[in-house]
Design an enzyme around this catalytic site. Structure first.
Site, short mmCIF file in Angstrom:
data_model
loop_
_atom_site.label_atom_id
_atom_site.label_comp_id
_atom_site.label_asym_id
_atom_site.label_seq_id
_atom_site.Cartn_x
_atom_site.Cartn_y
_atom_site.Cartn_z
N SER A 128 0.87 -1.18 0.00
CA SER A 128 0.00 0.00 0.00
C SER A 128 0.90 1.23 0.00
CB SER A 128 -0.85 -0.01 1.28
OG SER A 128 -1.40 1.28 1.53
N TYR B 78 -2.79 -1.35 10.41
CA TYR B 78 -2.72 -1.52 8.95
C TYR B 78 -1.38 -0.99 8.41
CZ TYR B 78 -4.22 -1.18 4.04
OH TYR B 78 -4.31 -1.31 2.68
C1 BGC Z 1 -6.23 1.54 2.07
C2 BGC Z 1 -7.40 2.40 1.64
C3 BGC Z 1 -6.93 3.83 1.42
C4 BGC Z 1 -5.68 3.90 0.58
C5 BGC Z 1 -5.12 5.31 0.50
C6 BGC Z 1 -5.12 1.68 1.08
O1 BGC Z 1 -4.06 0.84 1.38
O2 BGC Z 1 -6.68 0.18 2.16
O3 BGC Z 1 -8.42 2.36 2.63
O4 BGC Z 1 -7.96 4.57 0.80
O5 BGC Z 1 -4.69 3.03 1.08
O6 BGC Z 1 -5.04 5.93 1.75
#
Ligand code: BGC
Length: 268
Positions: A153, A166
């Site tokens: 991410s 996360y």
């Molecule tokens: C998350 C999303 C978020 C995006 C940008 C992703 O990894 O799961 O919820 O919108 O990152 O912030």
């Protein structure tokens, strides 16, 4: 990507019943791969994706497994080998969020996210790597003995208040990916990560499903559009193909510029 780039290769995509995972599964199947649609508690949706791929002339099969559980991961690989004989591509995609202000975050919220997003990638990659090493390169199929694509991410590098579980899992994926890439490269195994920005999927629905939310989200994206699962599907397919044969041990961000610190465009 042409329709034979992954011809005859077997690909396991975790969490492929929806969102980015589904986008990757559709794209890889369209490029000729035999795909496994892993899901947890979404049997009917996963079967619909299988039907969609089959109707388009592709090959797909759904397997239920909670990837944070070692025995379920092992059983999933056994079932995959019964179907397709081997694995050529693992897409470590399954991931979730359990958001909370840090001081209110429960151990369960922490463990659930680390368990699926990080430990799940470890368990699946370990099984895939064992098979890649045992089998080696198959002439005419791919230059590599195997490819592992880890879904990271932008929060691999962008801190995220209210989402520490996360962001920690995604930061962890970066060193996980690099360390195993270093260890597995001599076996002709490539390991890469994709760092998606805001992609329109169920995981971030509240960030795009009203005009107000969408406008706020777009202030974080210089390219001024929210991404789609197809964007990531195309990148994952290319990364798994021999066209990307010299890429290993790095994260490719696909985020419309979210990692460019847009707040600095007129400040600082
Ligand atoms: C998350 C999303 C978020 C995006 C940008 C992703 O990894 O799961 O919820 O919108 O990152 O912030």
């Amino acid at each position: 990507m042409n329709s034979t780039a992954l011809q005859g290769q077997s690909a396991l995509i975790t969490g492929a019943d929806s969102g980015i995972g589904k986008g990757v599964a559709l794209a890889m199947a369209a490029a000729g791969a035999n795909v496994i649609i892993n899901h947890v508690d979404a049997h009917e949706v996963a079967e619909q994706t299988v039907d969609e791929i089959t109707a388009a002339g592709g090959k797909a099969y759904a397997i239920h497994a909670d990837i944070s559980k070692e025995d379920e991961v092992k059983a999933m690989f056994v079932e995959m080998y019964q179907q397709y004989g081997t694995i050529d591509i693992l897409v470590n995609n399954a991931g979730l969020q359990r958001d909370s202000r840090f001081i209110d975050m429960t151990l369960e919220q922490w463990n659930t996210v680390i368990g699926i997003n990080l430990t799940g990638q470890f368990l699946c990659a370990r099984e895939a790597a064992k098979e890649f090493i045992k089998r080696g390169v198959v002439e005419g199929r791919s230059r590599a003995a195997g490819k592992i694509i880890c879904m990271s991410s932008v929060h691999e590098v962008i801190p995220w208040a209210g989402h520490v579980n996360y962001a920690t899992s995604k930061g962890g994926i970066s060193m996980f990916m690099k360390s195993i890439a270093q260890e597995l490269a001599p076996h002709k195994i490539r390991v890469v990560a994709i760092g998606p920005g805001a992609i329109q999927t169920p995981i971030n629905k509240s960030a795009w499903d009203t005009p107000e939310a969408l406008n706020k989200l777009l202030t974080l994206i210089p390219y001024n559009r929210v991404g789609e699962p197809e964007d990531i599907g195309k990148l994952a397919t290319w990364l798994a193909s021999d066209e990307a044969d010299y890429i290993t041990g790095t994260t490719i961000f696909m985020d419309g510029g979210m990692t460019l610190y847009p707040g600095f465009a007129d400040n600082g």
